[in-house]
Design a protein around this motif. Sequence first.
Motif, PDB file in Angstrom:
ATOM      1  N   LYS A 162      -6.862  51.031 -14.526  1.00 14.74           N
ATOM      2  CA  LYS A 162      -7.642  49.878 -14.992  1.00 14.74           C
ATOM      3  C   LYS A 162      -9.074  50.355 -15.163  1.00 14.74           C
ATOM      4  N   TYR A 163      -9.632  50.114 -16.346  1.00 17.40           N
ATOM      5  CA  TYR A 163     -10.924  50.704 -16.676  1.00 17.40           C
ATOM      6  C   TYR A 163     -11.899  49.634 -17.162  1.00 17.40           C
ATOM      7  N   TYR A 164     -13.045  49.581 -16.497  1.00 14.12           N
ATOM      8  CA  TYR A 164     -14.073  48.592 -16.825  1.00 14.12           C
ATOM      9  C   TYR A 164     -15.092  49.217 -17.768  1.00 14.12           C
ATOM     10  N   ILE A 165     -15.466  48.486 -18.818  1.00 11.92           N
ATOM     11  CA  ILE A 165     -16.409  48.990 -19.815  1.00 11.92           C
ATOM     12  C   ILE A 165     -17.720  48.218 -19.711  1.00 11.92           C
ATOM     13  N   ASP A 166     -18.807  48.970 -19.657  1.00 11.22           N
ATOM     14  CA  ASP A 166     -20.138  48.363 -19.541  1.00 11.22           C
ATOM     15  C   ASP A 166     -21.076  49.058 -20.512  1.00 11.22           C
ATOM     16  N   CYS A 167     -21.825  48.286 -21.295  1.00 14.43           N
ATOM     17  CA  CYS A 167     -22.763  48.821 -22.278  1.00 14.43           C
ATOM     18  C   CYS A 167     -24.195  48.532 -21.860  1.00 14.43           C
ATOM     19  N   THR A 168     -25.087  49.420 -22.210  1.00  6.00           N
ATOM     20  CA  THR A 168     -26.487  49.299 -21.834  1.00  6.00           C
ATOM     21  C   THR A 168     -27.150  48.082 -22.471  1.00  6.00           C
ATOM     22  N   SER A 169     -28.287  47.702 -21.926  1.00  2.00           N
ATOM     23  CA  SER A 169     -29.027  46.549 -22.445  1.00  2.00           C
ATOM     24  C   SER A 169     -30.099  46.955 -23.454  1.00  2.00           C
ATOM     25  N   SER A 170     -30.163  48.243 -23.817  1.00  4.14           N
ATOM     26  CA  SER A 170     -31.196  48.714 -24.754  1.00  4.14           C
ATOM     27  C   SER A 170     -30.566  49.483 -25.914  1.00  4.14           C
ATOM     28  N   LEU A 171     -29.535  48.907 -26.485  1.00  2.65           N
ATOM     29  CA  LEU A 171     -28.748  49.584 -27.517  1.00  2.65           C
ATOM     30  C   LEU A 171     -29.567  49.935 -28.755  1.00  2.65           C
ATOM     31  N   THR A 172     -30.526  49.103 -29.123  1.00  2.00           N
ATOM     32  CA  THR A 172     -31.265  49.335 -30.369  1.00  2.00           C
ATOM     33  C   THR A 172     -32.311  50.439 -30.235  1.00  2.00           C
ATOM     34  N   HIS A 173     -32.578  50.897 -29.016  1.00  2.00           N
ATOM     35  CA  HIS A 173     -33.540  51.983 -28.816  1.00  2.00           C
ATOM     36  C   HIS A 173     -32.794  53.309 -28.892  1.00  2.00           C
ATOM     37  N   ARG A 174     -33.181  54.161 -29.816  1.00  2.00           N
ATOM     38  CA  ARG A 174     -32.431  55.390 -30.029  1.00  2.00           C
ATOM     39  C   ARG A 174     -33.184  56.642 -29.595  1.00  2.00           C
ATOM     40  N   GLU A 183     -37.402  58.242 -24.706  1.00  2.00           N
ATOM     41  CA  GLU A 183     -38.425  57.482 -23.999  1.00  2.00           C
ATOM     42  C   GLU A 183     -38.587  57.995 -22.562  1.00  2.00           C
ATOM     43  N   ALA A 184     -38.445  57.130 -21.567  1.00  2.00           N
ATOM     44  CA  ALA A 184     -38.666  57.550 -20.176  1.00  2.00           C
ATOM     45  C   ALA A 184     -37.540  58.417 -19.635  1.00  2.00           C
ATOM     46  N   GLY A 185     -36.420  58.475 -20.341  1.00  2.00           N
ATOM     47  CA  GLY A 185     -35.319  59.336 -19.926  1.00  2.00           C
ATOM     48  C   GLY A 185     -34.393  58.756 -18.887  1.00  2.00           C
ATOM     49  N   THR A 186     -34.525  57.454 -18.611  1.00  2.00           N
ATOM     50  CA  THR A 186     -33.673  56.844 -17.585  1.00  2.00           C
ATOM     51  C   THR A 186     -32.461  56.125 -18.177  1.00  2.00           C
ATOM     52  N   ASN A 187     -32.426  56.000 -19.509  1.00  2.00           N
ATOM     53  CA  ASN A 187     -31.317  55.281 -20.144  1.00  2.00           C
ATOM     54  C   ASN A 187     -30.683  56.120 -21.256  1.00  2.00           C
ATOM     55  N   ASN A 188     -30.328  57.347 -20.899  1.00  2.00           N
ATOM     56  CA  ASN A 188     -29.718  58.244 -21.888  1.00  2.00           C
ATOM     57  C   ASN A 188     -28.278  57.880 -22.195  1.00  2.00           C
ATOM     58  N   ILE A 189     -27.629  57.161 -21.294  1.00  2.00           N
ATOM     59  CA  ILE A 189     -26.225  56.789 -21.465  1.00  2.00           C
ATOM     60  C   ILE A 189     -26.153  55.407 -22.104  1.00  2.00           C
ATOM     61  N   ASP A 190     -25.373  55.283 -23.167  1.00  2.00           N
ATOM     62  CA  ASP A 190     -25.273  54.013 -23.891  1.00  2.00           C
ATOM     63  C   ASP A 190     -24.168  53.109 -23.360  1.00  2.00           C
ATOM     64  N   ALA A 191     -23.115  53.685 -22.856  1.00  2.00           N
ATOM     65  CA  ALA A 191     -22.009  52.891 -22.310  1.00  2.00           C
ATOM     66  C   ALA A 191     -21.277  53.737 -21.279  1.00  2.00           C
ATOM     67  N   ARG A 192     -20.574  53.068 -20.421  1.00  2.00           N
ATOM     68  CA  ARG A 192     -19.835  53.769 -19.374  1.00  2.00           C
ATOM     69  C   ARG A 192     -18.479  53.104 -19.202  1.00  2.00           C
ATOM     70  N   VAL A 193     -17.440  53.928 -19.097  1.00  2.00           N
ATOM     71  CA  VAL A 193     -16.080  53.442 -18.888  1.00  2.00           C
ATOM     72  C   VAL A 193     -15.656  53.923 -17.502  1.00  2.00           C
ATOM     73  N   VAL A 194     -15.411  52.959 -16.596  1.00  2.00           N
ATOM     74  CA  VAL A 194     -15.277  53.263 -15.175  1.00  2.00           C
ATOM     75  C   VAL A 194     -13.858  52.987 -14.682  1.00  2.00           C
ATOM     76  N   ASP A 195     -13.316  53.936 -13.946  1.00  2.00           N
ATOM     77  CA  ASP A 195     -12.044  53.726 -13.255  1.00  2.00           C
ATOM     78  C   ASP A 195     -12.323  52.821 -12.056  1.00  2.00           C
ATOM     79  N   VAL A 196     -11.755  51.620 -12.047  1.00  2.00           N
ATOM     80  CA  VAL A 196     -12.117  50.640 -11.019  1.00  2.00           C
ATOM     81  C   VAL A 196     -11.591  51.019  -9.635  1.00  2.00           C
ATOM     82  N   ASP A 197     -10.625  51.927  -9.565  1.00  2.00           N
ATOM     83  CA  ASP A 197     -10.092  52.316  -8.267  1.00  2.00           C
ATOM     84  C   ASP A 197     -10.996  53.294  -7.530  1.00  2.00           C
ATOM     85  N   THR A 198     -11.770  54.093  -8.260  1.00  2.00           N
ATOM     86  CA  THR A 198     -12.556  55.149  -7.619  1.00  2.00           C
ATOM     87  C   THR A 198     -14.034  55.117  -7.970  1.00  2.00           C
TER      88      THR A 198
END
Length: 747
Positions: free
Chosen positions: A392-404, A407-422
């Motif tokens: 089971k995999y949870y998908i979460d997308c960043t809140s700053s999608l339009t910024h490409r 910048e500060a380097g803290t939001n380099n990842i646009d989305a993350r797909v997470v295994d909910v068990d681990t």
Amino acid sequence: MAVYLRHLQEQLNSGVNSMPFSWEDWVDLSYLNRFLNGQGRSCASFLTDYQISLKYEMDESLPSTEYANKSFCLDNVDYLKTPNGKYRDEKLLPGFNFMQRINEKSSFIGKVFNAKSYLLSYAPTPSLIYFLNENGTYYKIKPYQATSMMQNGLFESFTEKSMFAGFDPVKEFGNLEEKYLTHNENDFADQLLKTKNFELKIPEGNFYLNTDELFADLYKKDPSLLEENEKRFLDSVEYSKAADAEDVKKYFNEVNILWPASYNAHKLKENGGHYDARFFSGFVSEMPFSEFTFHSPYYIPEELDRRPLDNPTSRRTIILSHLLHTLLTATFHDGLYMFPAHGSLLSWYFTSMSFPYDGDGDVQMPVADLAEFCLRYNNSLIVQNPKYGLGKYYIDCTSSLTHRGKEAGTNNIDARVVDVDTGMFVDVTGLGVSADRLTASNMNKLNGWIPKHVRSKYPLSKADSKRGRRQGALASNKHKNEAAKAIQKAEANDKEMVNNVLKIHSENKIYNCRNDHYYTYEQLSPVRLTLFEGAPTFVPASKNSLTSILEQEYSALSLRRVAWEDWVYLKPLHMWVHADDVYWACVVNNLQPTTAAGKSKNKKKAKGNKKNVKGVNVVGCYTGNEATIISEMIKSSLYEITSEEVLKHKDERRPSMNIVEELYHDNLLNSVHAKEMAIYHSGWEWKTPSIHDYHGVPTKWKDLAQWMLQDHAPPRMPLFDYLSYVEAADQGKEVLILPSNETGIQW
């Protein structure tokens, strides 16, 4: 899962497209059991007991609401008054109820309880659940917040059925009617079958993000008629447009523990960087003996005088393999360009599977595909086809999608797909046109891909961010009015530079992610069909493009390197094996086990219980003795899985990896990859025939590609099947491993 699938069937048959949802049913919260039956902790006592270093003091005589904006925690009495509290049974609450991750660093044990409490008390209900089926089809349903299935009647209804005969998710899934399936008409499988070479050109427009144009239909839609995922997406886009990227806080949070750290008198191998804080269940490397980590129902007794087959490496590769297989399968059949990147692309180059030492995966998408991906899947669960596993995999997308930009380097990842068990995850990054300037180093890496006249006039970056210039201006000007003028001048120069760089990048088709990885359109497109972790996906069709991308990130040597960390690549097997196993095989055959400076050359001393040998140290022994080493490893693996004591090695240092097991797991897809690369990439380093090539793997590209478009299981066996095998082996049963024509493995 069987209970939910039965309910899904009943809901669809009755014309209802919704189902109750509680995270209690989808993740293991048994870690919190120790806080039940009068053993609960208040927020203050929990934070104290688990030595979490707070920058403030808490007075237990005050209600937890007084500190909620700092501790992000409510005691039971306060939590039960909240809207979420009405769905919980007070007897099943641990006393502390977290709204988010603990910001302060602590031991990993405290982080586990923090994550489980958050999932129980405050984690949002997913917008949608996708149950994957065959050939890119899926059932889609809307969940709504509810009590657990033990309280809302689902479990009781399932077990009271007159025909109840146990819990079988595969059977329940097979009972669902096909008429309720959804299938995207833009499925890449259909598109590729219409081509000659199974190649596609990525539309250039996919690398530009104009949300007003891309989602014009959504903006025109009556707000009251928007689906929840649509409303969330539009709200997120508007927030992103209004926000200054320099001021946007880090969106994704990993597990920040006190480091260096130890547990049970040994140093931890992981620091939490490869786990999402919300779904953290402990370090996989601590399995199976730690009670504070993701574990199986079956434990291998420590008193057994042998090394466990149930090892962290096998579990980690299984989890990551199924995660990538499910994600890539879903997006491929949904018509969204997504392909392996960074370390995942390099591992594909070798074996079409992840490196055994990888703790996460990386994929990239053109930014327009990324936006569409976030619209469809953000805050959703993707459920693996039960035939392949119970992921089971949870998908979460960043809140700053339009910024490409970075910048500060803290939001380099646009989305993350997470295994909910681990909490293990795959990072998704978007590629598009931005105003981030190339540095001299990045420009040199793209030598040959950008015209010389552009290179000569390009305004190379000095790696100074807008925020850096602002701070510099303030520091160098004592008076506020002088500082303001300096900032205005810097921002005016910024605007002119932004327009200039955007024009150059657009005209020359230069794209980047938000972490300073740059590519040209000619490098990325066209793409061709391939398999990664058994799932259909894409890589650059041109071998020059492919190798240039890998070399500019890792160097040319990376494509030929046969040793990395604790691992060695065995060409005839087309697989990575642990250096400890190679070392052991060298010792028992009286070969010099290590060649690195400082290592013992005394064979008697070398016969000691050597562990954690680096791959580079045993390459010298392996080279020139391939047949002997591989034969020894396969032979010892055969002994490892038999119950016949006479066949077992007396040496306590038997290999930690079961080579035969791995050989058959990877056999089919490894052979297909070898054939594919021999056909399509004449310069591939590992094109020599392997000892386990399947007869019958198509040798013509057209036939091979058509075979690749069929559904295939992940190359690794499902985790629960794997654990069942371990249990059977530990109980002294003989376990026979046979190849299967359909999936490559049969147990």
